[in-house]
Design a protein around this motif. Sequence first.
Motif, PDB file in Angstrom:
ATOM      1  N   GLY A   1      13.365  -7.211 -16.596  1.00  8.74           N
ATOM      2  CA  GLY A   1      14.207  -8.314 -17.093  1.00  8.74           C
ATOM      3  C   GLY A   1      15.685  -7.959 -17.126  1.00  8.74           C
ATOM      4  O   GLY A   1      16.535  -8.783 -17.484  1.00  8.74           O
ATOM      5  N   PHE A   2      15.987  -6.733 -16.772  1.00 11.54           N
ATOM      6  CA  PHE A   2      17.358  -6.210 -16.734  1.00 11.54           C
ATOM      7  C   PHE A   2      17.502  -5.389 -15.467  1.00 11.54           C
ATOM      8  O   PHE A   2      16.553  -4.705 -15.072  1.00 11.54           O
ATOM      9  N   PHE A   3      18.656  -5.397 -14.846  1.00 10.22           N
ATOM     10  CA  PHE A   3      18.883  -4.511 -13.697  1.00 10.22           C
ATOM     11  C   PHE A   3      20.376  -4.338 -13.485  1.00 10.22           C
ATOM     12  O   PHE A   3      21.187  -5.072 -14.063  1.00 10.22           O
ATOM     13  N   ASN A   4      20.725  -3.330 -12.701  1.00 11.24           N
ATOM     14  CA  ASN A   4      22.125  -3.129 -12.310  1.00 11.24           C
ATOM     15  C   ASN A   4      22.325  -3.728 -10.935  1.00 11.24           C
ATOM     16  O   ASN A   4      21.414  -3.659 -10.101  1.00 11.24           O
ATOM     17  N   VAL A   5      23.508  -4.305 -10.694  1.00 14.05           N
ATOM     18  CA  VAL A   5      23.824  -4.677  -9.308  1.00 14.05           C
ATOM     19  C   VAL A   5      25.017  -3.851  -8.829  1.00 14.05           C
ATOM     20  O   VAL A   5      25.949  -3.587  -9.594  1.00 14.05           O
ATOM     21  N   VAL A   6      24.933  -3.428  -7.555  1.00 15.44           N
ATOM     22  CA  VAL A   6      26.070  -2.792  -6.895  1.00 15.44           C
ATOM     23  C   VAL A   6      26.388  -3.608  -5.641  1.00 15.44           C
ATOM     24  O   VAL A   6      25.603  -4.478  -5.267  1.00 15.44           O
TER      25      VAL A   6
END
Length: 380
Positions: A91-96
């Motif tokens: 339900g959470f993530f990092n974007v690059v």
Amino acid sequence: MALQVTAAASSTVSSAPLAFIPARPSTSKAAMDLPSSSSKVFPESHRWPPSDCPKVFHNQYIRGLELPVIDLDEDERVCLEKLRKACEEWGFFNVVSHGVPQDLMKSMEGLSKSFFGLPVESKIQATEGSWKFRLYESFSRKKYTACSWVEGLNVHDLSAIPQIASCAWPEQSTTISKTFTDYLREMDKLGKRILRLLVLSLGVKESTASDLLSGCGFTGTRFNYYPSCPEPSMALGLVPHTDPNCVTILHQDSVGGLQIARKGQWIAVKPIDNAIVINIGDSFQAWSNCRYKSVEHRAVVNSDTPRVSIGYFYGPVAEDLVIQAPSELVDGDHPPVHRPFRYMDYMSWRTTSNLFGKNAFNVFTSLDFPGAAAAASEKP
Ligand SMILES: O=C(O)CCC(=O)C(=O)O
Ligand SMILES: [Fe+2]
């Protein structure tokens, strides 16, 4: 009727009720109680009951339990698959490779620090009107026993930008207004892009989701400043909560303090340079028929280093938008979990409900709502 989502949420660590005491100090009283961040005295107004106190430090990261990282430049099919997995599992993530210029992010971080560094009176003066400046308070005075160790600045109306810029930085207000505006425009672009990818990652066509995609936009932004705290293990920066919107874009500095509830424990999220944290909000959970869930999170503080974070909330803005799962996401194996609702009604409910964390959402969207409403009027 017991709800699938209620059962799932009740197993999260934060469902333990936070103590309820209706009377709370006013903002000015809380501010008076609060020593300057350099003081070694911990005010009683900010001491949480032991059951609510954080047991995981701000930087107690666990190897192997890092947020997934999604590279937005990757081939769209690969990206969508990773996104689906990240949403289902976290339900959470990092974007690059998110496209937001790094210097703009750093400028905004600097502006935020500079604003919170102003004397309290100037901050209050600069934010009269549509900027809501929250000084060391929990989200709701009604609900919580103690104040949060945070200064927060909530913005719901973009037209207020010139006002704050000219009050806070009279000499450079035009440049600063432009930085704010450019930043918020980038956030808006990213919000739109992520929402579209989320829809596609569920196997739903853009055309089916057109109401949602065209009915979402800027629902607000919040600047958080967490001063260093002499007793971080007795304080909370932000109480456990879920975000009500569809997608939150969280830009944080490198200090660390964000924690998310996962499988019965709090996980400290390690900041990654140039990455942006994204999380699913309640409205998207509802639209996705609970395939993706909003996850409770909180902020903890530390004794050494102040921290800033900026949350951009992308969600329903069209007043007539009814949040309801599309038919592709409802079938025999996936019966409807939430009742259809309008965002504004949910927001009103949140402000009046006595329920903590995710429970307000669970009760509000439950399919047997009238019964649930009665439950909500009881103390948790
Ligand atoms: O500061 C953080 O890491 C969390 C902020 C947050 O959850 C919010 O503003 O809604
Ligand atoms: Fe949040």
